[in-house]
Design a protein around this motif. Structure first.
Motif, PDB file in Angstrom:
ATOM      1  N   ASP A 384     -52.738 -37.835 -38.422  1.00  0.00           N
ATOM      2  CA  ASP A 384     -52.161 -38.477 -37.235  1.00  0.00           C
ATOM      3  C   ASP A 384     -53.283 -39.083 -36.397  1.00  0.00           C
ATOM      4  OD1 ASP A 384     -50.213 -39.343 -35.395  1.00  0.00           O
ATOM      5  OD2 ASP A 384     -49.070 -37.487 -35.659  1.00  0.00           O
ATOM      6  N   GLU A 385     -52.913 -39.628 -35.222  1.00  0.00           N
ATOM      7  CA  GLU A 385     -53.849 -40.393 -34.418  1.00  0.00           C
ATOM      8  C   GLU A 385     -53.856 -39.920 -32.966  1.00  0.00           C
ATOM      9  OE1 GLU A 385     -52.319 -44.282 -34.882  1.00  0.00           O
ATOM     10  OE2 GLU A 385     -53.145 -44.587 -36.899  1.00  0.00           O
ATOM     11  N   ALA A 386     -54.928 -40.291 -32.254  1.00  0.00           N
ATOM     12  CA  ALA A 386     -55.043 -40.084 -30.815  1.00  0.00           C
ATOM     13  C   ALA A 386     -55.830 -41.249 -30.238  1.00  0.00           C
ATOM     14  CB  ALA A 386     -55.738 -38.759 -30.501  1.00  0.00           C
ATOM     15  N   PHE A 387     -55.510 -41.621 -28.995  1.00  0.00           N
ATOM     16  CA  PHE A 387     -56.289 -42.676 -28.347  1.00  0.00           C
ATOM     17  C   PHE A 387     -56.244 -42.473 -26.835  1.00  0.00           C
ATOM     18  CE2 PHE A 387     -52.009 -44.465 -28.487  1.00  0.00           C
ATOM     19  CZ  PHE A 387     -51.866 -45.037 -27.228  1.00  0.00           C
ATOM     20  N   ARG A 388     -57.180 -43.144 -26.148  1.00  0.00           N
ATOM     21  CA  ARG A 388     -57.295 -43.034 -24.692  1.00  0.00           C
ATOM     22  C   ARG A 388     -57.935 -44.282 -24.130  1.00  0.00           C
ATOM     23  NH1 ARG A 388     -62.273 -40.741 -21.365  1.00  0.00           N
ATOM     24  NH2 ARG A 388     -61.321 -40.269 -19.357  1.00  0.00           N
ATOM     25  N   ALA A 402     -57.838 -43.811 -13.223  1.00  0.00           N
ATOM     26  CA  ALA A 402     -56.577 -43.971 -13.956  1.00  0.00           C
ATOM     27  C   ALA A 402     -56.861 -43.835 -15.437  1.00  0.00           C
ATOM     28  CB  ALA A 402     -55.947 -45.331 -13.659  1.00  0.00           C
ATOM     29  N   GLN A 403     -55.949 -43.179 -16.151  1.00  0.00           N
ATOM     30  CA  GLN A 403     -56.105 -43.085 -17.596  1.00  0.00           C
ATOM     31  C   GLN A 403     -54.746 -42.914 -18.261  1.00  0.00           C
ATOM     32  OE1 GLN A 403     -58.365 -39.801 -19.172  1.00  0.00           O
ATOM     33  NE2 GLN A 403     -57.043 -38.235 -18.306  1.00  0.00           N
ATOM     34  N   PHE A 404     -54.713 -43.311 -19.516  1.00  0.00           N
ATOM     35  CA  PHE A 404     -53.547 -43.084 -20.376  1.00  0.00           C
ATOM     36  C   PHE A 404     -54.062 -42.612 -21.724  1.00  0.00           C
ATOM     37  CE2 PHE A 404     -50.693 -44.493 -23.755  1.00  0.00           C
ATOM     38  CZ  PHE A 404     -49.506 -43.903 -23.352  1.00  0.00           C
ATOM     39  N   PHE A 405     -53.478 -41.538 -22.251  1.00  0.00           N
ATOM     40  CA  PHE A 405     -53.863 -41.097 -23.589  1.00  0.00           C
ATOM     41  C   PHE A 405     -52.655 -40.562 -24.336  1.00  0.00           C
ATOM     42  CE2 PHE A 405     -54.691 -37.349 -20.933  1.00  0.00           C
ATOM     43  CZ  PHE A 405     -54.109 -36.309 -21.663  1.00  0.00           C
ATOM     44  N   GLU A 406     -52.769 -40.624 -25.659  1.00  0.00           N
ATOM     45  CA  GLU A 406     -51.717 -40.130 -26.549  1.00  0.00           C
ATOM     46  C   GLU A 406     -52.353 -39.292 -27.644  1.00  0.00           C
ATOM     47  OE1 GLU A 406     -48.923 -42.082 -29.969  1.00  0.00           O
ATOM     48  OE2 GLU A 406     -48.611 -42.867 -27.925  1.00  0.00           O
ATOM     49  N   ILE A 407     -51.744 -38.157 -27.959  1.00  0.00           N
ATOM     50  CA  ILE A 407     -52.182 -37.269 -29.035  1.00  0.00           C
ATOM     51  C   ILE A 407     -50.983 -37.042 -29.947  1.00  0.00           C
ATOM     52  CG2 ILE A 407     -53.156 -35.021 -29.615  1.00  0.00           C
ATOM     53  CD1 ILE A 407     -54.372 -34.950 -26.812  1.00  0.00           C
ATOM     54  N   GLY A 408     -51.101 -37.470 -31.194  1.00  0.00           N
ATOM     55  CA  GLY A 408     -49.974 -37.437 -32.111  1.00  0.00           C
ATOM     56  C   GLY A 408     -49.503 -36.039 -32.453  1.00  0.00           C
ATOM     57  N   PRO A 409     -48.245 -35.893 -32.916  1.00  0.00           N
ATOM     58  CA  PRO A 409     -47.680 -34.569 -33.205  1.00  0.00           C
ATOM     59  C   PRO A 409     -48.313 -33.863 -34.397  1.00  0.00           C
ATOM     60  CG  PRO A 409     -46.146 -36.311 -33.840  1.00  0.00           C
ATOM     61  CD  PRO A 409     -47.246 -36.964 -33.083  1.00  0.00           C
ATOM     62  N   ASP A 410     -48.855 -34.620 -35.358  1.00  0.00           N
ATOM     63  CA  ASP A 410     -49.398 -34.005 -36.568  1.00  0.00           C
ATOM     64  C   ASP A 410     -50.925 -34.007 -36.613  1.00  0.00           C
ATOM     65  OD1 ASP A 410     -46.876 -33.436 -37.672  1.00  0.00           O
ATOM     66  OD2 ASP A 410     -46.684 -35.495 -38.406  1.00  0.00           O
ATOM     67  N   SER A 426     -49.967 -40.144 -18.576  1.00  0.00           N
ATOM     68  CA  SER A 426     -50.480 -41.150 -17.655  1.00  0.00           C
ATOM     69  C   SER A 426     -50.949 -40.444 -16.390  1.00  0.00           C
ATOM     70  CB  SER A 426     -49.402 -42.175 -17.303  1.00  0.00           C
ATOM     71  OG  SER A 426     -48.917 -42.816 -18.465  1.00  0.00           O
ATOM     72  N   GLU A 427     -52.126 -40.862 -15.875  1.00  0.00           N
ATOM     73  CA  GLU A 427     -52.675 -40.252 -14.672  1.00  0.00           C
ATOM     74  C   GLU A 427     -53.177 -41.340 -13.725  1.00  0.00           C
ATOM     75  OE1 GLU A 427     -55.762 -37.538 -15.696  1.00  0.00           O
ATOM     76  OE2 GLU A 427     -54.435 -36.119 -16.700  1.00  0.00           O
ATOM     77  N   LEU A 428     -52.995 -41.120 -12.429  1.00  0.00           N
ATOM     78  CA  LEU A 428     -53.519 -42.017 -11.416  1.00  0.00           C
ATOM     79  C   LEU A 428     -53.901 -41.187 -10.194  1.00  0.00           C
ATOM     80  CD1 LEU A 428     -54.110 -44.844 -10.244  1.00  0.00           C
ATOM     81  CD2 LEU A 428     -51.731 -44.888  -9.426  1.00  0.00           C
ATOM     82  N   PHE A 429     -55.152 -41.322  -9.743  1.00  0.00           N
ATOM     83  CA  PHE A 429     -55.632 -40.610  -8.568  1.00  0.00           C
ATOM     84  C   PHE A 429     -56.405 -41.583  -7.679  1.00  0.00           C
ATOM     85  CE2 PHE A 429     -55.164 -37.339 -11.798  1.00  0.00           C
ATOM     86  CZ  PHE A 429     -54.478 -36.355 -11.106  1.00  0.00           C
ATOM     87  N   LEU A 430     -56.186 -41.477  -6.380  1.00  0.00           N
ATOM     88  CA  LEU A 430     -56.868 -42.305  -5.400  1.00  0.00           C
ATOM     89  C   LEU A 430     -57.552 -41.400  -4.381  1.00  0.00           C
ATOM     90  CD1 LEU A 430     -54.063 -44.956  -4.784  1.00  0.00           C
ATOM     91  CD2 LEU A 430     -56.052 -45.178  -6.287  1.00  0.00           C
ATOM     92  N   ASN A 451     -49.714 -37.043 -12.382  1.00  0.00           N
ATOM     93  CA  ASN A 451     -49.634 -37.347 -13.801  1.00  0.00           C
ATOM     94  C   ASN A 451     -48.204 -37.216 -14.276  1.00  0.00           C
ATOM     95  OD1 ASN A 451     -49.214 -34.476 -14.989  1.00  0.00           O
ATOM     96  ND2 ASN A 451     -51.010 -34.239 -13.661  1.00  0.00           N
ATOM     97  N   TYR A 452     -47.906 -37.902 -15.358  1.00  0.00           N
ATOM     98  CA  TYR A 452     -46.574 -37.860 -15.969  1.00  0.00           C
ATOM     99  C   TYR A 452     -46.773 -37.777 -17.470  1.00  0.00           C
ATOM    100  CZ  TYR A 452     -41.705 -39.039 -17.015  1.00  0.00           C
ATOM    101  OH  TYR A 452     -40.416 -39.018 -17.471  1.00  0.00           O
ATOM    102  N   GLN A 453     -46.080 -36.837 -18.106  1.00  0.00           N
ATOM    103  CA  GLN A 453     -46.322 -36.563 -19.525  1.00  0.00           C
ATOM    104  C   GLN A 453     -45.005 -36.459 -20.277  1.00  0.00           C
ATOM    105  OE1 GLN A 453     -49.754 -34.054 -20.752  1.00  0.00           O
ATOM    106  NE2 GLN A 453     -48.188 -32.594 -21.335  1.00  0.00           N
ATOM    107  N   THR A 454     -44.975 -37.115 -21.447  1.00  0.00           N
ATOM    108  CA  THR A 454     -43.820 -37.027 -22.344  1.00  0.00           C
ATOM    109  C   THR A 454     -44.301 -36.682 -23.744  1.00  0.00           C
ATOM    110  OG1 THR A 454     -43.881 -39.338 -23.105  1.00  0.00           O
ATOM    111  CG2 THR A 454     -42.730 -38.878 -21.019  1.00  0.00           C
ATOM    112  N   ARG A 455     -43.347 -36.407 -24.639  1.00  0.00           N
ATOM    113  CA  ARG A 455     -43.680 -36.364 -26.061  1.00  0.00           C
ATOM    114  C   ARG A 455     -43.873 -37.794 -26.546  1.00  0.00           C
ATOM    115  NH1 ARG A 455     -38.853 -32.530 -27.771  1.00  0.00           N
ATOM    116  NH2 ARG A 455     -38.102 -34.561 -28.511  1.00  0.00           N
ATOM    117  N   THR A 456     -44.353 -37.950 -27.762  1.00  0.00           N
ATOM    118  CA  THR A 456     -44.566 -39.300 -28.290  1.00  0.00           C
ATOM    119  C   THR A 456     -43.257 -40.035 -28.552  1.00  0.00           C
ATOM    120  OG1 THR A 456     -44.774 -38.323 -30.511  1.00  0.00           O
ATOM    121  CG2 THR A 456     -46.812 -38.774 -29.303  1.00  0.00           C
TER     122      THR A 456
END
Length: 653
Positions: A384-388, A402-410, A426-430, A451-456
């Protein structure tokens, strides 16, 4: 000044009130540390001076050497403009300091081979910076690049230039041999309750050489880490793995080269690391013997390189395993880079490979970071894959991240560390930092975001949002308060701390926290925090505090208490961990450290005593005693105990 073997630096730290200079530290490696949030260089409780050298003049990486009026030694490595501040690295050098009528002064004697530099005909130009702390004023003084606009000591590219180094000697192979001899005894309680004694005698060897100027080859045979301090006791109040930092010498030099992923933050473990060195030599049942290994790290032209291969022995739960890591980072412009990393773990039980690309780019005060990685394993799963992608801006009055990242299930990185799979976050801080004209107040930091987080597959998992306000006083004292609204969703139930069932469902995670930290300039300092959180349809109440004292430059002591009270519909429990540290420095070369930890929840009492005598630069004599008490019968019963004497001797050729 310099000669054919060493660089000598003299410093005079002028002070209008020399009697008020603070100097309570004598032990090695205590003058500086990482800051709590950014992990950047920060001073401890003393007046101090730090030197930064960038021998390759690559504007990215540097060696930090620091001392205080007692002549205590501190060294570290800065990587990628402060992205990694490796305080555990240890070089070979010496320093002496003294108090004077004008303040205090220090003299550094640094072997040129310790600094690692390229071979240049004629004049060499190095990066240089000088950082001073005047502790009683909470005042930092920087020779070059002082600015609150995302600058400072960690920004190697903003350092000054050291000229006049002409025809430096070629380092040659620069061979170092460091053998060790170890003798000890160990007792471990068996199933029948007996406590047999097993003797131990061992030898090993570490080799270090410089096959190409700037590239360091480390080879280790029959590696031993008996002198490393034990980990701090923790009780897991989450459904994820605990994270413990690396402390072993072999993995620490140039460790920042191998960093790839999402670094650790003050509020929890790192979400994703492609490589985590504690996977090597530490298994589910404890230590795994390392048969041998080699590392090649350093600079070659416009590249930063890192290669590592380590072979671990077979145990009852782990087969013979080979770990391989490769890392390349290519300079781009003044201080940016693009990089490639690959890891491979192989044994008779299968293999796992991970590959990733990353980069860091400075656009004025704005820093852009990104990575993409993929893993593959033998058999089903693990592919599987991950990115940021992340943006960071730090100014004096305003800042943002600010950042966005995804970590795959497998995804599965068996040579790394992944807190949680199958997430998109997703994250945003000021930040707003006014400096009001209020008595005794230096600044107020208002930090807000979430921050707000979901499954893929975009199914909701977590969110958290709220402000944090910190008042920093001229004295160095700080008061903070925060409040966060949030929710979490459990797709599956789990057992908390192996004792309380937590069912699946959606629940509030609202929490608030207040904390106080006194200035480290005082002979007695303290910190305390109180927090209360909604916790799986119940509550989590946390209270922690530390009291530290340095009555003399030789003696340091601290007492920490952590109290967590969990009450949920499925039950409840209380966690109490008490940690006491006592240090005594007989001189800047001989010191003893005692760590005693009582974990009431698990019913264990552990003791770790380490005596270290630096009998010559780079060579040590260690005496280590460890003991853990607490069995199913009663607390005072010995579970295991060990004593080790270890002698190392560094010889340079």
């Amino acid at each position: 000044v310099y000669d054919g073997e060493r660089l000598l630096v003299g410093v005079v730290a002028y002070d209008r009130e020399p009697d008020r200079v603070v100097a309570r530290i004598r032990q090695r490696d205590r003058v500086m540390d990482r800051s709590g949030f950014g992990g950047q260089p920060s001073f401890a409780g003393d007046d101090a001076i730090a030197l930064l050298f960038d021998p390759f003049h690559d504007h990215r990486n540097g060696v930090v050497l620091a001392t205080n009026p007692n002549g205590a030694e501190f060294d570290a490595l800065l990587t990628d403009e402060g992205r990694e501040f490796n305080v555990d690295w240890r070089g070979v050098w010496e320093v002496a300091a003294t108090r004077t009528a004008e303040g205090w002064s220090a003299e550094f004697e640094i072997p040129l081979r310790t600094l690692r530099y390229p071979v240049v005909r004629g004049e060499s130009v190095w990066g240089l910076n000088v950082f001073r702390m005047i502790r009683r004023k909470n005042e930092e003084v920087l020779w070059r690049s002082w600015s609150r606009e995302n600058e400072g000591f960690q920004r190697v590219s903003r350092a000054g230039h050291l000229r006049g180094l002409v025809d430096l000697p070629e380092p040659g192979i620069n061979l170092e041999m460091k053998p060790y001899v170890l003798a000890g005894a160990r007792q471990e309680r068996g199933l029948t309750g007996d406590l047999p004694t097993d003797g131990d005698f061992d030898t090993g060897l570490d080799l270090k050489t410089e096959p190409i100027p700037g590239l360091v080859l480390d080879v280790t045979l029959n590696t031993d880490f008996a002198q490393v301090e034990v980990d701090d006791a923790q009780v897991n109040l989450t459904r994820f793995d605990l994270f413990f930092p690396e402390k072993r010498d072999f993995f620490l030099e140039n460790a920042g080269i191998f960093e790839f992923g999402l670094p650790q933050n003050p509020f929890g473990p790192p979400p994703f690391l492609l490589f985590f060195s504690r996977r090597i030599g530490i298994g589910a049942d404890g230590e795994v013997p390392i048969l041998g290994g080699a590392r090649l790290t350093g600079r070659a032209g416009g590249q930063t390189l890192g290669f590592m291969n380590v072979l671990t022995d077979e145990t009852t739960s782990d087969p013979v395993t080979n770990f391989a890591v490769a890392r390349v980072k290519r300079d781009v412009g003044g201080s940016a880079y693009v990089g490639l990393m690959a890891t491979d773990r192989r044994s008779s039980e299968g293999w796992n490979t991970a590959v990733g690309v990353d980069g860091s780019f400075w656009l004025g005060p704005l820093n852009l970071q990104a990575f993409a990685a993929r893993t593959a394993s033998k058999g089903p799963g693990g592919d599987d894959e991950a990115f940021r992608v992340a943006l960071d801006y730090t100014g004096d009055r305003f800042g943002g991240f600010a950042q966005f990242f995804e970590i795959g299930p497998d995804i599965e990185a068996r040579s790394g560390f992944i807190t949680r799979t199958d997430i998109r976050r997703s994250e945003l801080f000021l930040r707003y930092t006014p400096r009001p004209d209020l008595p005794g107040v230096r600044k107020i930091t208002i930090f807000s975001g979430g921050n707000y987080q979901t499954r893929t597959d975009n199914v909701f998992q977590d969110y958290s949002v709220g402000p944090n306000v910190t008042l920093e006083f001229e004295s160095g004292d700080q008061i903070s308060g925060s409040f966060n609204r949030g929710e979490t969703r459990l797709d599956e139930g789990f057992t908390l701390a192996d004792s309380v069932p937590i069912p699946a469902g959606r629940t509030s995670t609202d929490n608030w926290r207040v904390s106080f930290t006194s200035s480290p300039s005082r002979a007695v300092s303290a910190s305390a925090a109180y927090a209360r959180s909604d916790f799986f349809e119940g509550t989590l109440t946390s209270l922690s505090g530390t009291l530290s004292a340095s009555p003399t430059p030789s003696l340091t002591a601290s007492l920490t208490q952590q109290h967590d009270r969990v009450r949920v519909p499925g039950g409840g429990f209380t966690v109490d961990i008490t940690r006491a540290r006592l240090g005594y420095a007989f001189s800047t070369k001989l010191f003893a450290n005692l760590l005693v930890q009582y974990n009431r929840f698990e019913g264990t009492l552990s003791t770790n005593l380490r005596v270290n005598f630096i009998h010559r630069p780079g060579s040590d004599l260690f005496l280590v005693f460890t003991e853990e008490r607490g069995t199913e019968r009663r607390l005072w019963d010995v579970a295991d105990r060990g004593t080790v004497v270890k002698l190392t001797y560094l010889q340079r050729f």
